[in-house]
Design a protein around this motif. Structure first.
Motif, PDB file in Angstrom:
ATOM      1  N   GLN A   1       0.831  -1.204   0.000  1.00 36.94           N
ATOM      2  CA  GLN A   1       0.000   0.000   0.000  1.00 36.94           C
ATOM      3  C   GLN A   1       0.867   1.256   0.000  1.00 36.94           C
ATOM      4  O   GLN A   1       0.566   2.238  -0.686  1.00 36.94           O
ATOM      5  CB  GLN A   1      -0.927  -0.017   1.220  1.00 36.94           C
ATOM      6  CG  GLN A   1      -1.996  -1.099   1.156  1.00 36.94           C
ATOM      7  CD  GLN A   1      -2.745  -1.269   2.470  1.00 36.94           C
ATOM      8  OE1 GLN A   1      -2.403  -0.656   3.488  1.00 36.94           O
ATOM      9  NE2 GLN A   1      -3.770  -2.107   2.461  1.00 36.94           N
ATOM     10  N   GLU A   2       1.958   1.193   0.754  1.00 35.17           N
ATOM     11  CA  GLU A   2       2.875   2.333   0.804  1.00 35.17           C
ATOM     12  C   GLU A   2       3.541   2.544  -0.559  1.00 35.17           C
ATOM     13  O   GLU A   2       3.674   3.677  -1.037  1.00 35.17           O
ATOM     14  CB  GLU A   2       3.935   2.080   1.881  1.00 35.17           C
ATOM     15  CG  GLU A   2       4.783   3.294   2.207  1.00 35.17           C
ATOM     16  CD  GLU A   2       5.708   3.057   3.393  1.00 35.17           C
ATOM     17  OE1 GLU A   2       6.646   3.865   3.564  1.00 35.17           O
ATOM     18  OE2 GLU A   2       5.503   2.076   4.130  1.00 35.17           O
ATOM     19  N   GLU A   3       3.931   1.440  -1.196  1.00 34.58           N
ATOM     20  CA  GLU A   3       4.559   1.537  -2.517  1.00 34.58           C
ATOM     21  C   GLU A   3       3.583   2.101  -3.549  1.00 34.58           C
ATOM     22  O   GLU A   3       3.952   2.946  -4.371  1.00 34.58           O
ATOM     23  CB  GLU A   3       5.054   0.168  -2.968  1.00 34.58           C
ATOM     24  CG  GLU A   3       5.727   0.186  -4.337  1.00 34.58           C
ATOM     25  CD  GLU A   3       6.351  -1.144  -4.715  1.00 34.58           C
ATOM     26  OE1 GLU A   3       6.570  -1.361  -5.921  1.00 34.58           O
ATOM     27  OE2 GLU A   3       6.626  -1.958  -3.815  1.00 34.58           O
ATOM     28  N   GLU A   4       2.338   1.643  -3.500  1.00 42.47           N
ATOM     29  CA  GLU A   4       1.329   2.137  -4.440  1.00 42.47           C
ATOM     30  C   GLU A   4       1.118   3.639  -4.280  1.00 42.47           C
ATOM     31  O   GLU A   4       0.961   4.368  -5.269  1.00 42.47           O
ATOM     32  CB  GLU A   4       0.011   1.394  -4.223  1.00 42.47           C
ATOM     33  CG  GLU A   4       0.038  -0.054  -4.705  1.00 42.47           C
ATOM     34  CD  GLU A   4      -1.181  -0.843  -4.254  1.00 42.47           C
ATOM     35  OE1 GLU A   4      -2.116  -0.218  -3.690  1.00 42.47           O
ATOM     36  OE2 GLU A   4      -1.201  -2.069  -4.448  1.00 42.47           O
ATOM     37  N   ALA A   5       1.117   4.112  -3.036  1.00 47.68           N
ATOM     38  CA  ALA A   5       0.929   5.545  -2.783  1.00 47.68           C
ATOM     39  C   ALA A   5       2.099   6.357  -3.341  1.00 47.68           C
ATOM     40  O   ALA A   5       1.904   7.437  -3.916  1.00 47.68           O
ATOM     41  CB  ALA A   5       0.780   5.787  -1.283  1.00 47.68           C
ATOM     42  N   ILE A   6       3.307   5.833  -3.184  1.00 48.65           N
ATOM     43  CA  ILE A   6       4.488   6.535  -3.702  1.00 48.65           C
ATOM     44  C   ILE A   6       4.465   6.571  -5.228  1.00 48.65           C
ATOM     45  O   ILE A   6       4.717   7.610  -5.851  1.00 48.65           O
ATOM     46  CB  ILE A   6       5.780   5.859  -3.197  1.00 48.65           C
ATOM     47  CG1 ILE A   6       5.899   6.007  -1.678  1.00 48.65           C
ATOM     48  CG2 ILE A   6       7.007   6.466  -3.879  1.00 48.65           C
ATOM     49  CD1 ILE A   6       7.016   5.175  -1.065  1.00 48.65           C
ATOM     50  N   LEU A   7       4.139   5.431  -5.844  1.00 43.20           N
ATOM     51  CA  LEU A   7       4.094   5.372  -7.307  1.00 43.20           C
ATOM     52  C   LEU A   7       3.029   6.312  -7.866  1.00 43.20           C
ATOM     53  O   LEU A   7       3.231   6.953  -8.908  1.00 43.20           O
ATOM     54  CB  LEU A   7       3.827   3.935  -7.764  1.00 43.20           C
ATOM     55  CG  LEU A   7       4.977   2.946  -7.547  1.00 43.20           C
ATOM     56  CD1 LEU A   7       4.523   1.522  -7.847  1.00 43.20           C
ATOM     57  CD2 LEU A   7       6.182   3.314  -8.415  1.00 43.20           C
ATOM     58  N   LYS A   8       1.907   6.396  -7.172  1.00 49.81           N
ATOM     59  CA  LYS A   8       0.843   7.302  -7.611  1.00 49.81           C
ATOM     60  C   LYS A   8       1.321   8.746  -7.544  1.00 49.81           C
ATOM     61  O   LYS A   8       1.064   9.551  -8.453  1.00 49.81           O
ATOM     62  CB  LYS A   8      -0.402   7.117  -6.741  1.00 49.81           C
ATOM     63  CG  LYS A   8      -1.586   7.962  -7.188  1.00 49.81           C
ATOM     64  CD  LYS A   8      -2.816   7.684  -6.338  1.00 49.81           C
ATOM     65  CE  LYS A   8      -3.994   8.538  -6.796  1.00 49.81           C
ATOM     66  NZ  LYS A   8      -5.210   8.287  -5.965  1.00 49.81           N
ATOM     67  N   ALA A   9       2.030   9.079  -6.470  1.00 50.31           N
ATOM     68  CA  ALA A   9       2.557  10.436  -6.327  1.00 50.31           C
ATOM     69  C   ALA A   9       3.583  10.737  -7.413  1.00 50.31           C
ATOM     70  O   ALA A   9       3.656  11.858  -7.928  1.00 50.31           O
ATOM     71  CB  ALA A   9       3.180  10.601  -4.942  1.00 50.31           C
ATOM     72  N   MET A  10       4.362   9.740  -7.796  1.00 52.81           N
ATOM     73  CA  MET A  10       5.378   9.937  -8.832  1.00 52.81           C
ATOM     74  C   MET A  10       4.741  10.152 -10.204  1.00 52.81           C
ATOM     75  O   MET A  10       5.292  10.854 -11.052  1.00 52.81           O
ATOM     76  CB  MET A  10       6.332   8.737  -8.864  1.00 52.81           C
ATOM     77  CG  MET A  10       7.187   8.605  -7.610  1.00 52.81           C
ATOM     78  SD  MET A  10       8.234   7.119  -7.578  1.00 52.81           S
ATOM     79  CE  MET A  10       9.573   7.637  -8.663  1.00 52.81           C
ATOM     80  N   GLU A  11       3.576   9.537 -10.417  1.00 55.38           N
ATOM     81  CA  GLU A  11       2.865   9.718 -11.686  1.00 55.38           C
ATOM     82  C   GLU A  11       2.287  11.127 -11.803  1.00 55.38           C
ATOM     83  O   GLU A  11       2.086  11.632 -12.905  1.00 55.38           O
ATOM     84  CB  GLU A  11       1.740   8.687 -11.803  1.00 55.38           C
ATOM     85  CG  GLU A  11       2.236   7.259 -11.993  1.00 55.38           C
ATOM     86  CD  GLU A  11       1.108   6.249 -11.925  1.00 55.38           C
ATOM     87  OE1 GLU A  11      -0.050   6.677 -11.704  1.00 55.38           O
ATOM     88  OE2 GLU A  11       1.380   5.046 -12.081  1.00 55.38           O
ATOM     89  N   GLU A  12       2.025  11.739 -10.665  1.00 55.73           N
ATOM     90  CA  GLU A  12       1.441  13.083 -10.647  1.00 55.73           C
ATOM     91  C   GLU A  12       2.528  14.116 -10.378  1.00 55.73           C
ATOM     92  O   GLU A  12       2.396  14.988  -9.529  1.00 55.73           O
ATOM     93  CB  GLU A  12       0.355  13.152  -9.573  1.00 55.73           C
ATOM     94  CG  GLU A  12      -0.766  12.142  -9.786  1.00 55.73           C
ATOM     95  CD  GLU A  12      -1.691  12.037  -8.584  1.00 55.73           C
ATOM     96  OE1 GLU A  12      -1.375  12.648  -7.540  1.00 55.73           O
ATOM     97  OE2 GLU A  12      -2.718  11.345  -8.691  1.00 55.73           O
ATOM     98  N   GLU A  13       3.633  13.990 -11.108  1.00 56.10           N
ATOM     99  CA  GLU A  13       4.814  14.790 -10.795  1.00 56.10           C
ATOM    100  C   GLU A  13       4.844  16.144 -11.503  1.00 56.10           C
ATOM    101  O   GLU A  13       5.813  16.887 -11.381  1.00 56.10           O
ATOM    102  CB  GLU A  13       6.073  14.009 -11.162  1.00 56.10           C
ATOM    103  CG  GLU A  13       6.182  13.675 -12.638  1.00 56.10           C
ATOM    104  CD  GLU A  13       7.474  12.948 -12.973  1.00 56.10           C
ATOM    105  OE1 GLU A  13       7.792  12.867 -14.161  1.00 56.10           O
ATOM    106  OE2 GLU A  13       8.147  12.490 -12.056  1.00 56.10           O
ATOM    107  N   GLU A  14       3.778  16.495 -12.235  1.00 65.31           N
ATOM    108  CA  GLU A  14       3.769  17.782 -12.925  1.00 65.31           C
ATOM    109  C   GLU A  14       3.928  18.918 -11.912  1.00 65.31           C
ATOM    110  O   GLU A  14       3.198  19.007 -10.925  1.00 65.31           O
ATOM    111  CB  GLU A  14       2.459  17.962 -13.695  1.00 65.31           C
ATOM    112  CG  GLU A  14       2.433  19.231 -14.538  1.00 65.31           C
ATOM    113  CD  GLU A  14       1.160  19.342 -15.369  1.00 65.31           C
ATOM    114  OE1 GLU A  14       0.925  20.424 -15.915  1.00 65.31           O
ATOM    115  OE2 GLU A  14       0.412  18.348 -15.442  1.00 65.31           O
ATOM    116  N   GLY A  15       4.882  19.761 -12.149  1.00 60.87           N
ATOM    117  CA  GLY A  15       5.136  20.881 -11.250  1.00 60.87           C
ATOM    118  C   GLY A  15       5.938  20.502 -10.021  1.00 60.87           C
ATOM    119  O   GLY A  15       6.212  21.348  -9.166  1.00 60.87           O
TER     120      GLY A  15
END
Length: 203
Positions: A139-153
């Motif tokens: 779950q922690e990894e999924e949250a990090i990967l999601k944040a990395m996908e939304e890296e605009e800005g």
């Protein structure tokens, strides 16, 4: 795992499941750090690491490969273990159900000694807790990967921090119990681990 609202008692369980079990030293109820480490390494090499391999009991030096397969088959039969699924992405990640261990456990595994039965139960509790730990790390990894996908800005420093966090989570998954900062239930005390305090079992 313990039923909601009821404190888990390891001693009560083992007294009911395996005669004379509770009279043994509490240190005999646990895997050694080496056994736990070997099991972890073995499972990480499996296509579906959450699901205990039929050779799990052999890789921990409890029994032979043939006996390990028989134990695994029996555990699946009595719904203590989930069978290894054919799906590459199964939805169920807690593949051990220690609630299914009953007073009939000794008879279900009458071909192995009481000593080995004791160690099998300890291994099952250890792996159930490990599955819970892995699920949280997933779950922690999924949250990090999601944040990395939304890296605009996102600043370069923030991206670097996320990358470091991702590597740390993945390292935690592979970290042997004896090298963890927290204690690991059902593993003999060693570097980075300590015995759990179960109800009715003096520390």
């Amino acid at each position: 795992m313990a039923a909601p609202g009821k404190k888990f008692s390891w001693k009560r369980l083992i007294s009911n499941a395996i005669p004379n079990f509770a009279n043994d030293s509490k240190h005999d109820l646990n895997l050694t750090p080496l056994q736990a480490s070997n099991l972890l390494s073995h499972q990480l090499a499996q296509p579906l690491p959450y699901y205990l391999s039929p050779l799990a009991f052999q890789i921990t030096n409890l029994v032979t490969a043939s006996q390990s397969n028989k134990i695994h088959t029996n555990l699946v039969k009595h719904k203590i273990l989930l069978p290894i699924p054919s799906s590459p992405s199964p939805s169920e990640k807690i593949a051990v159900n220690t609630n299914a261990i009953t007073k009939d456990f000794a008879n279900q595994h009458a071909t192995i000694s009481i000593h080995v039965q004791r160690q099998v139960v300890s291994l099952l509790f250890f792996w159930e807790e490990e599955c819970v730990r892995w699920r949280l790390l997933d779950q922690e990894e999924e949250a990090i990967l999601k944040a990395m996908e939304e890296e605009e800005g996102m600043s370069g420093g923030a991206r670097m921090d996320l990358g470091i966090a991702l590597r740390a989570v993945r390292m935690k998954r592979c970290l042997p119990p004896g090298e963890r900062g927290e204690g690991t239930a059902n593993v003999t005390a060693g570097r980075g681990s300590e015995l759990p305090g179960y109800e009715g079992v003096p520390s």
